[in-house]
Design a protein around this motif. Structure first.
Motif, PDB file in Angstrom:
ATOM      1  N   ALA A 152       8.173  -4.735  -1.876  1.00 43.47           N
ATOM      2  CA  ALA A 152       8.538  -4.099  -0.608  1.00 43.47           C
ATOM      3  C   ALA A 152       7.272  -3.836   0.199  1.00 43.47           C
ATOM      4  O   ALA A 152       6.277  -3.360  -0.338  1.00 43.47           O
ATOM      5  CB  ALA A 152       9.274  -2.796  -0.852  1.00 43.47           C
ATOM      6  N   PRO A 153       7.309  -4.159   1.496  1.00 47.75           N
ATOM      7  CA  PRO A 153       6.119  -3.907   2.318  1.00 47.75           C
ATOM      8  C   PRO A 153       5.934  -2.419   2.582  1.00 47.75           C
ATOM      9  O   PRO A 153       6.889  -1.647   2.538  1.00 47.75           O
ATOM     10  CB  PRO A 153       6.439  -4.652   3.618  1.00 47.75           C
ATOM     11  CG  PRO A 153       7.933  -4.654   3.681  1.00 47.75           C
ATOM     12  CD  PRO A 153       8.407  -4.735   2.243  1.00 47.75           C
ATOM     13  N   SER A 154       4.691  -2.031   2.840  1.00 46.19           N
ATOM     14  CA  SER A 154       4.458  -0.643   3.220  1.00 46.19           C
ATOM     15  C   SER A 154       5.179  -0.385   4.534  1.00 46.19           C
ATOM     16  O   SER A 154       5.463  -1.303   5.289  1.00 46.19           O
ATOM     17  CB  SER A 154       2.960  -0.362   3.357  1.00 46.19           C
ATOM     18  OG  SER A 154       2.418  -1.083   4.436  1.00 46.19           O
ATOM     19  N   SER A 155       5.492   0.857   4.792  1.00 46.48           N
ATOM     20  CA  SER A 155       6.275   1.173   5.973  1.00 46.48           C
ATOM     21  C   SER A 155       5.815   2.495   6.569  1.00 46.48           C
ATOM     22  O   SER A 155       5.137   3.286   5.920  1.00 46.48           O
ATOM     23  CB  SER A 155       7.757   1.260   5.580  1.00 46.48           C
ATOM     24  OG  SER A 155       8.558   1.507   6.703  1.00 46.48           O
ATOM     25  N   SER A 156       6.208   2.710   7.788  1.00 47.17           N
ATOM     26  CA  SER A 156       6.038   4.006   8.437  1.00 47.17           C
ATOM     27  C   SER A 156       7.420   4.427   8.912  1.00 47.17           C
ATOM     28  O   SER A 156       8.355   3.638   8.899  1.00 47.17           O
ATOM     29  CB  SER A 156       5.057   3.904   9.609  1.00 47.17           C
ATOM     30  OG  SER A 156       5.567   3.041  10.594  1.00 47.17           O
ATOM     31  N   ALA A 157       7.559   5.674   9.305  1.00 50.77           N
ATOM     32  CA  ALA A 157       8.865   6.142   9.752  1.00 50.77           C
ATOM     33  C   ALA A 157       8.711   7.095  10.923  1.00 50.77           C
ATOM     34  O   ALA A 157       7.704   7.778  11.056  1.00 50.77           O
ATOM     35  CB  ALA A 157       9.588   6.846   8.609  1.00 50.77           C
ATOM     36  N   GLY A 158       9.716   7.104  11.757  1.00 47.49           N
ATOM     37  CA  GLY A 158       9.796   8.010  12.888  1.00 47.49           C
ATOM     38  C   GLY A 158      11.243   8.381  13.118  1.00 47.49           C
ATOM     39  O   GLY A 158      12.131   7.977  12.350  1.00 47.49           O
ATOM     40  N   ALA A 159      11.508   9.117  14.160  1.00 49.74           N
ATOM     41  CA  ALA A 159      12.857   9.581  14.467  1.00 49.74           C
ATOM     42  C   ALA A 159      13.852   8.424  14.458  1.00 49.74           C
ATOM     43  O   ALA A 159      13.613   7.384  15.053  1.00 49.74           O
ATOM     44  CB  ALA A 159      12.867  10.277  15.814  1.00 49.74           C
ATOM     45  N   GLY A 160      14.957   8.613  13.717  1.00 54.46           N
ATOM     46  CA  GLY A 160      16.014   7.612  13.661  1.00 54.46           C
ATOM     47  C   GLY A 160      15.894   6.637  12.511  1.00 54.46           C
ATOM     48  O   GLY A 160      16.746   5.771  12.353  1.00 54.46           O
ATOM     49  N   HIS A 191       1.418   3.901   7.951  1.00 53.94           N
ATOM     50  CA  HIS A 191       2.068   3.145   6.874  1.00 53.94           C
ATOM     51  C   HIS A 191       1.775   3.770   5.526  1.00 53.94           C
ATOM     52  O   HIS A 191       0.700   4.313   5.295  1.00 53.94           O
ATOM     53  CB  HIS A 191       1.580   1.688   6.882  1.00 53.94           C
ATOM     54  CG  HIS A 191       2.260   0.869   7.929  1.00 53.94           C
ATOM     55  ND1 HIS A 191       3.355   0.087   7.661  1.00 53.94           N
ATOM     56  CD2 HIS A 191       2.021   0.744   9.244  1.00 53.94           C
ATOM     57  CE1 HIS A 191       3.746  -0.509   8.774  1.00 53.94           C
ATOM     58  NE2 HIS A 191       2.947  -0.126   9.749  1.00 53.94           N
ATOM     59  N   SER A 192       2.751   3.695   4.629  1.00 52.79           N
ATOM     60  CA  SER A 192       2.607   4.218   3.279  1.00 52.79           C
ATOM     61  C   SER A 192       3.269   3.252   2.300  1.00 52.79           C
ATOM     62  O   SER A 192       4.367   2.749   2.560  1.00 52.79           O
ATOM     63  CB  SER A 192       3.278   5.588   3.164  1.00 52.79           C
ATOM     64  OG  SER A 192       3.337   5.981   1.818  1.00 52.79           O
ATOM     65  N   ASP A 193       2.619   2.999   1.165  1.00 55.29           N
ATOM     66  CA  ASP A 193       3.209   2.176   0.116  1.00 55.29           C
ATOM     67  C   ASP A 193       4.331   2.911  -0.606  1.00 55.29           C
ATOM     68  O   ASP A 193       5.075   2.308  -1.376  1.00 55.29           O
ATOM     69  CB  ASP A 193       2.141   1.763  -0.900  1.00 55.29           C
ATOM     70  CG  ASP A 193       1.139   0.778  -0.312  1.00 55.29           C
ATOM     71  OD1 ASP A 193       1.502   0.052   0.633  1.00 55.29           O
ATOM     72  OD2 ASP A 193       0.003   0.740  -0.804  1.00 55.29           O
ATOM     73  N   GLU A 194       4.467   4.214  -0.370  1.00 55.49           N
ATOM     74  CA  GLU A 194       5.490   5.024  -1.032  1.00 55.49           C
ATOM     75  C   GLU A 194       6.773   5.144  -0.205  1.00 55.49           C
ATOM     76  O   GLU A 194       7.716   5.802  -0.619  1.00 55.49           O
ATOM     77  CB  GLU A 194       4.944   6.416  -1.331  1.00 55.49           C
ATOM     78  CG  GLU A 194       3.770   6.386  -2.283  1.00 55.49           C
ATOM     79  CD  GLU A 194       3.193   7.750  -2.549  1.00 55.49           C
ATOM     80  OE1 GLU A 194       3.330   8.645  -1.683  1.00 55.49           O
ATOM     81  OE2 GLU A 194       2.607   7.927  -3.617  1.00 55.49           O
TER      82      GLU A 194
END
Length: 67
Positions: free
Chosen positions: A6-14, A36-39
């Motif tokens: 799974a690629p690292s990801s970031s997150a925001g509203a929604g 971005h976070s690997d977790e």
């Protein structure tokens, strides 16, 4: 929780994601996109109000994937 490849990801509203160290599903209801976070594994997005999300705190939740 295994999320090999799974690629690292970031997150925001929604955004809907899995926080892999705990295996929790996370609903991001406010805030700007973070780093971005690997977790963090991005699952998709959601359209719900704060009130609808608050109702999820006191019971079981079923997530349905919609194409």
């Amino acid at each position: 929780m295994a999320v090999a490849g799974a690629p690292s990801s970031s997150a925001g509203a929604g955004d809907l994601a899995i926080y892999t160290p705990w295996g929790n599903i996370a609903f991001f209801y406010e805030g700007e996109r973070g780093e971005h976070s690997d977790e963090l594994v991005h699952l998709g997005t959601f359209d719900a109000s704060r009130e609808q999300l608050a109702a999820l705190e006191s019971g079981d939740v079923t997530v349905t994937v919609v194409d």
